[in-house]
Design an enzyme around this catalytic site. Sequence first.
Site, PDB file in Angstrom:
ATOM      1  N   HIS A   1     -38.445 -26.439 -42.271  1.00  0.00           N
ATOM      2  CA  HIS A   1     -39.665 -26.836 -42.974  1.00  0.00           C
ATOM      3  C   HIS A   1     -40.895 -26.634 -42.085  1.00  0.00           C
ATOM      4  O   HIS A   1     -41.888 -26.072 -42.495  1.00  0.00           O
ATOM      5  CB  HIS A   1     -39.512 -28.315 -43.353  1.00  0.00           C
ATOM      6  CG  HIS A   1     -38.859 -29.149 -42.271  1.00  0.00           C
ATOM      7  ND1 HIS A   1     -37.565 -28.956 -41.888  1.00  0.00           N
ATOM      8  CD2 HIS A   1     -39.350 -30.092 -41.430  1.00  0.00           C
ATOM      9  CE1 HIS A   1     -37.267 -29.764 -40.889  1.00  0.00           C
ATOM     10  NE2 HIS A   1     -38.338 -30.464 -40.584  1.00  0.00           N
TER      11      HIS A   1
ATOM     12  N   ASP B   1     -47.470 -33.863 -41.331  1.00  0.00           N
ATOM     13  CA  ASP B   1     -46.688 -35.018 -41.738  1.00  0.00           C
ATOM     14  C   ASP B   1     -45.441 -34.475 -42.422  1.00  0.00           C
ATOM     15  O   ASP B   1     -45.519 -33.529 -43.219  1.00  0.00           O
ATOM     16  CB  ASP B   1     -47.498 -35.909 -42.689  1.00  0.00           C
ATOM     17  CG  ASP B   1     -47.032 -37.361 -42.619  1.00  0.00           C
ATOM     18  OD1 ASP B   1     -46.657 -37.820 -41.524  1.00  0.00           O
ATOM     19  OD2 ASP B   1     -47.030 -38.037 -43.662  1.00  0.00           O
TER      20      ASP B   1
ATOM     21  N   PHE C   1     -34.173 -34.389 -33.372  1.00  0.00           N
ATOM     22  CA  PHE C   1     -34.659 -35.765 -33.463  1.00  0.00           C
ATOM     23  C   PHE C   1     -34.540 -36.249 -34.911  1.00  0.00           C
ATOM     24  O   PHE C   1     -34.129 -35.490 -35.792  1.00  0.00           O
ATOM     25  CB  PHE C   1     -36.120 -35.850 -32.971  1.00  0.00           C
ATOM     26  CG  PHE C   1     -37.109 -35.128 -33.845  1.00  0.00           C
ATOM     27  CD1 PHE C   1     -37.199 -33.753 -33.837  1.00  0.00           C
ATOM     28  CD2 PHE C   1     -37.971 -35.847 -34.676  1.00  0.00           C
ATOM     29  CE1 PHE C   1     -38.122 -33.083 -34.642  1.00  0.00           C
ATOM     30  CE2 PHE C   1     -38.908 -35.192 -35.476  1.00  0.00           C
ATOM     31  CZ  PHE C   1     -38.973 -33.813 -35.461  1.00  0.00           C
TER      32      PHE C   1
ATOM     33  N   LYS D   1     -41.956 -32.534 -32.001  1.00  0.00           N
ATOM     34  CA  LYS D   1     -42.744 -31.635 -32.853  1.00  0.00           C
ATOM     35  C   LYS D   1     -43.494 -30.629 -31.986  1.00  0.00           C
ATOM     36  O   LYS D   1     -43.588 -29.454 -32.336  1.00  0.00           O
ATOM     37  CB  LYS D   1     -43.761 -32.435 -33.675  1.00  0.00           C
ATOM     38  CG  LYS D   1     -43.180 -33.281 -34.772  1.00  0.00           C
ATOM     39  CD  LYS D   1     -44.328 -33.903 -35.563  1.00  0.00           C
ATOM     40  CE  LYS D   1     -43.867 -34.754 -36.721  1.00  0.00           C
ATOM     41  NZ  LYS D   1     -45.008 -35.352 -37.449  1.00  0.00           N
TER      42      LYS D   1
ATOM     43  N   THR E   1     -50.498 -35.044 -32.730  1.00  0.00           N
ATOM     44  CA  THR E   1     -49.222 -35.741 -32.915  1.00  0.00           C
ATOM     45  C   THR E   1     -48.871 -36.495 -31.646  1.00  0.00           C
ATOM     46  O   THR E   1     -49.288 -36.104 -30.551  1.00  0.00           O
ATOM     47  CB  THR E   1     -48.084 -34.755 -33.225  1.00  0.00           C
ATOM     48  OG1 THR E   1     -46.873 -35.490 -33.435  1.00  0.00           O
ATOM     49  CG2 THR E   1     -47.844 -33.757 -32.104  1.00  0.00           C
TER      50      THR E   1
END
Length: 194
Positions: A176, A68, A148, A12, A7
């Site tokens: 998630h 993703d 973010f 993240k 990434t």
Amino acid sequence: MTLIFATNNNNKVKEIRNALNERFEIISLKEAGIDKDIPEPYDTLEANASEKSRVIFEMTGKNCFSEDTGLEVEALNGEPGVKSARYADGEPQYVDIVDKLLAKMEGQDNRRARFRTVISVIIDGKESLFEGICEGRIITERRGNNGFGYDPVFIPDGADRTFAEMELDEKKLYSHRAKALKKLIEWLQQSSPS
Ligand code: ITT
């Protein structure tokens, strides 16, 4: 176990590190000395996640994973979804993705939305996928400065504050990303116990 995280999104990396236990070490692309903008050309989260981890596996030959994520808004038929990062591209009337989302949601009574993350991991050349979903709702104006992306306008079910009003330790109770990561860790631990 060491995994390269494919990434370029530093937020993240922070979230994944915060949710990992000490058995796993994550190396970001930057730390691996890889300066590459990995394409996301497909129209599903699954296909884009696969593409990101495949590109990095082919470059390095090392165990790696990518993820993703999309925000799927019920009243917008699942938009912005897989286009979440590029939602406001080419539309000069919107300063950013959150502005566009709020404009699209103006006057909408149905505020239901969910974040969906798909992780693609490649271990010894073999790929597996894991999904994490966080249900919640979109509010009408931004709240909070943490996090973010869409965090300032998303309140997960069971909470009364936006993700942007939470510290990482609290966001991971709902998120998630943390849910998909938990599935990945459980699977890795079963595949290589001890
Ligand atoms: P990489 O592809 O390099 O991993 P990216 O930022 O392009 O990073 P995605 O395509 O997965 O990542 O993300 C889509 C966008 O969705 C992202 O840029 C954010 O704006 C938003 N997003 C993803 N996860 C989020 C989260 O936990 N909270 C709020 N917004 C998020």
